[in-house]
Design an enzyme around this catalytic site. Structure first.
Site, PDB file in Angstrom:
ATOM      1  N   CYS A 137       0.843  -1.200   0.000  1.00 38.83           N
ATOM      2  CA  CYS A 137       0.000   0.000   0.000  1.00 38.83           C
ATOM      3  C   CYS A 137       0.882   1.255   0.000  1.00 38.83           C
ATOM      4  O   CYS A 137       1.605   1.499  -0.960  1.00 38.83           O
ATOM      5  CB  CYS A 137      -0.999  -0.035   1.153  1.00 38.83           C
ATOM      6  SG  CYS A 137      -2.317   1.204   0.962  1.00 38.83           S
ATOM      7  N   HIS A 148      -3.808  -4.619  -0.442  1.00 37.78           N
ATOM      8  CA  HIS A 148      -3.411  -5.232   0.836  1.00 37.78           C
ATOM      9  C   HIS A 148      -3.488  -6.749   0.700  1.00 37.78           C
ATOM     10  O   HIS A 148      -4.567  -7.321   0.877  1.00 37.78           O
ATOM     11  CB  HIS A 148      -4.344  -4.768   1.962  1.00 37.78           C
ATOM     12  CG  HIS A 148      -4.090  -3.375   2.411  1.00 37.78           C
ATOM     13  ND1 HIS A 148      -3.156  -3.067   3.377  1.00 37.78           N
ATOM     14  CD2 HIS A 148      -4.631  -2.198   2.015  1.00 37.78           C
ATOM     15  CE1 HIS A 148      -3.137  -1.748   3.563  1.00 37.78           C
ATOM     16  NE2 HIS A 148      -4.018  -1.201   2.748  1.00 37.78           N
ATOM     17  N   GLU A 180      -2.520  -8.938   2.733  1.00 35.71           N
ATOM     18  CA  GLU A 180      -2.856  -9.520   4.040  1.00 35.71           C
ATOM     19  C   GLU A 180      -4.347  -9.433   4.339  1.00 35.71           C
ATOM     20  O   GLU A 180      -4.836 -10.045   5.289  1.00 35.71           O
ATOM     21  CB  GLU A 180      -2.041  -8.841   5.155  1.00 35.71           C
ATOM     22  CG  GLU A 180      -2.503  -7.465   5.583  1.00 35.71           C
ATOM     23  CD  GLU A 180      -2.127  -6.308   4.645  1.00 35.71           C
ATOM     24  OE1 GLU A 180      -2.378  -5.150   5.040  1.00 35.71           O
ATOM     25  OE2 GLU A 180      -1.597  -6.551   3.531  1.00 35.71           O
TER      26      GLU A 180
END
Length: 196
Positions: free
Chosen positions: A77, A178, A180
Site C-alpha cells: 500500500c 493489501h 494480508e
C-alpha cells in the site's frame, strides 16, 4: 529463513505479521539495521500519508537502510508508494526513488474516492509474484493516490483509468493492494514472495 517486517512507524504491523505466520513463518518486527540487513525477505507496510511516513523513516534513520537492501523487499500500500520518486500528497514530497515514477492523486471519474474495496488485477504474464493467481483475481484496495502505469508495472487495475497495482525493480517489489486482507489470493502472493 529470516523474515523481517520493517517497523516503519506508519503501519498496522499485526495484520501483516498474522498473514506471514499463517504461511508457517515466524516474522520479526524490527528497525535494527543488523536485523534488517540480515533478513532473507523484508516487508515494508505503510498506511497514512506519504509525508508522515517519510518523516517517520527519517526520524528512525531508515531511508538509507532501505536503499541499501539487496534482499527481496515488498512494499505494501503506502509502502509501495514510498518506492516512487515523489508523491503529490501533502502538496508534493520526495519519496525513496527506487521506482522512476511519481504517485499522483487519483482522478475523480464519478467513482467514490478513496478507492476502497475489492478490485480486479491484470498481471504481467509469467511474473513470479503472481504465480498461481489468475488474471481478473480480486484484491482489497484502500487508497486515494496511485502510481500511473510505468515501465516497472507488473500488474494493473482499472478504477476510472488504469493504474499500477504492482511494481518490480531489481529486488524491490510493491503492491498497492493489501495482500494480508485479500483472502486466498493475497496469501498466495505473499507465499510467492516468501519463496523467491
Amino acid at each position: 529463513m529470516d523474515v523481517v517486517i520493517l517497523d516503519t512507524g506508519c503501519a498496522n504491523l499485526s495484520s501483516v505479521t498474522y498473514a506471514v505466520q499463517r504461511l508457517g513463518y515466524t516474522p520479526v518486527i524490527s528497525r535494527d539495521p543488523a536485523v534488517v540487513l540480515r533478513a532473507d525477505k523484508l516487508f515494508m507496510p505503510g498506511v497514512g500519508t506519504a509525508h508522515a511516513a517519510m518523516e517517520q523513516l527519517r526520524q528512525r534513520e531508515l531511508i538509507e537502510l532501505i536503499k541499501s537492501c539487496t534482499q527481496p523487499v515488498l512494499g505494501i500500500c503506502l509502502g509501495m508508494q514510498l518506492l516512487a520518486t515523489s508523491s503529490e500528497e501533502s502538496g508534493g514530497i520526495t519519496t525513496l526513488g527506487m521506482i522512476d515514477a511519481p504517485v499522483k492523486k487519483m482522478t475523480d471519474f464519478g467513482l467514490p474516492l478513496p478507492h476502497m474495496g475489492w478490485n480486479q488485477i491484470t498481471a504481467q504474464a509469467g511474473n513470479h509474484l503472481f504465480r498461481g493467481i489468475p488474471d481478473g483475481t480480486y484484491f482489497y484496495f484502500v487508497h486515494g493516490y496511485a502510481m500511473p502505469i510505468c515501465p516497472n508495472t507488473i500488474a494493473q487495475t482499472n478504477y476510472g483509468e488504469p493504474f499500477t497495482a504492482a511494481v518490480e525493480k531489481d529486488n524491490f517489489f510493491g503492491v498497492q493492494f493489501h495482500p494480508e486482507r485479500s483472502g486466498a489470493a493475497g496469501a498466495q502472493l505473499m507465499k510467492n514472495f516468501l519463496e523467491m
